[in-house]
Design an enzyme around this catalytic site. Sequence first.
Site, short mmCIF file in Angstrom:
data_model
loop_
_atom_site.label_atom_id
_atom_site.label_comp_id
_atom_site.label_asym_id
_atom_site.label_seq_id
_atom_site.Cartn_x
_atom_site.Cartn_y
_atom_site.Cartn_z
CB CYS A 265 30.77 35.21 39.98
SG CYS A 265 31.74 35.19 41.50
CG HIS A 349 29.59 30.35 41.29
ND1 HIS A 349 30.03 30.57 40.01
CD2 HIS A 349 30.39 31.07 42.09
CE1 HIS A 349 31.06 31.37 40.04
NE2 HIS A 349 31.32 31.69 41.28
CD GLU A 351 28.01 28.44 38.03
OE1 GLU A 351 27.12 29.24 38.39
OE2 GLU A 351 29.20 28.57 38.33
N1 GLN Z 1 33.95 33.45 40.55
C1 GLN Z 1 34.12 34.69 40.11
O1 GLN Z 1 33.63 35.08 39.05
C2 GLN Z 1 35.02 35.57 40.92
C3 GLN Z 1 34.90 37.03 40.63
C4 GLN Z 1 36.09 37.85 41.10
N2 GLN Z 1 37.29 37.40 40.45
C5 GLN Z 1 36.22 37.79 42.60
O2 GLN Z 1 37.13 37.16 43.10
O3 GLN Z 1 35.42 38.35 43.31
#
Ligand code: GLN
Length: 378
Positions: A265, A349, A351
């Site tokens: 992410c 994600h 995880e």
């Molecule tokens: N879940 C995250 O790591 C989000 C990554 C980043 N803050 C975004 O909004 O794209």
Amino acid sequence: MTDSAILVLEDGTVFEGVSVGAPGLSVGEVVFNTAMTGYQEVLSDPSYARQLVTLTYPHIGNTGCTDQDDEASKVWASGLIVRNVPRRPSSWRSQVSLPEWLRARGIVAISEIDTRKLTRLLRDRGSMNGAVMAGDVNVEQALEAARKFPGLKGMDLAKVVSTTERYSWTDGQLDLDSNAFVTLPAKFKVVAYDYGVKTNILRMLAERGCELTVVPAQTPADEVLALKPDGVFLSNGPGDPEPCDYAVDAIRSFIDAKLPTFGICLGHQLLALAAGAKTLKMPHGHHGANHPVQDLDSGKVLITSQNHGFAVDEASLPANVRVTHRSLFDGTNQGIALTDAPAFSFQGHPEASPGPHDVAPLFDRFVASMHNKNAESR
Ligand SMILES: NC(=O)CC[C@H](N)C(=O)O
């Protein structure tokens, strides 16, 4: 007696409801998440810092809250917006109800509002800033606060939510029979950058034989290289990736050192920036648990959990970066791999486990890259 609460958007739209959390005023970017389960994991995910989260599933809080399900020791989300909270939770694992959990953490929350209307507004106009006010409510004050919120673009929050101290992590997954987290023998030394890390990422790495040293977001690369790790992990996290120059600089050194590197992410976006690409702000982002993503190497479609408002701009990727995954919702980038270094990353994600575990094999890929690298240098 129930306290009243309001949600006011920066465009002046007002929703009136009841408070199901702490009293007070809280501002942030309002985003909608379409997952049917995992409200506690969502609220305790540091990536939601400075965001007010609305859940499109109408009944939230059905299974209460359990300490073991927290993704971080603190709630960073600005607040919660829901349609309805059941009067009584029902689960053998529940320790406290969702409203009790929210109040204990000082988090404002509003219920009994039309979350379908709110979601349509956000979907059509894009994410908006807003304010939730609970207890003594005042529309003008909430509107002023919502309009003053500068927005997430340009905001570096990774260093705000990160740990201040380095720590070791050895817990694997929860064994429900013994009600304890399992520790497994370690095979690889991994340094995990905490830009807002979720504990289940650390558990999934530990479960695969990684002995983890979690370091603060601003730790310079030479301090990490001095630990002689087999690999580096770049965590998820809140805010805009672009201003995190300290992270981009450090990641460049890991690429140059050809150290196995895996990002999730925000970690994915930071790896892309370090490779020379650009990121952009999405209209309303991806927040949910059933997003189809295509693995371009195998052609397979993976059902994934997502939470991001920024994305890697594929048009800006240099020649040594390969696109590995793409969203089937809007075609945006979901994964990259460097062709000249053992570094790769994923936007969603792997995880999260809202049901599907389709992307969990990416953790095995990271472990395999450390194994291959070690075999090469033997
Ligand atoms: N879940 C995250 O790591 C989000 C990554 C980043 N803050 C975004 O909004 O794209």
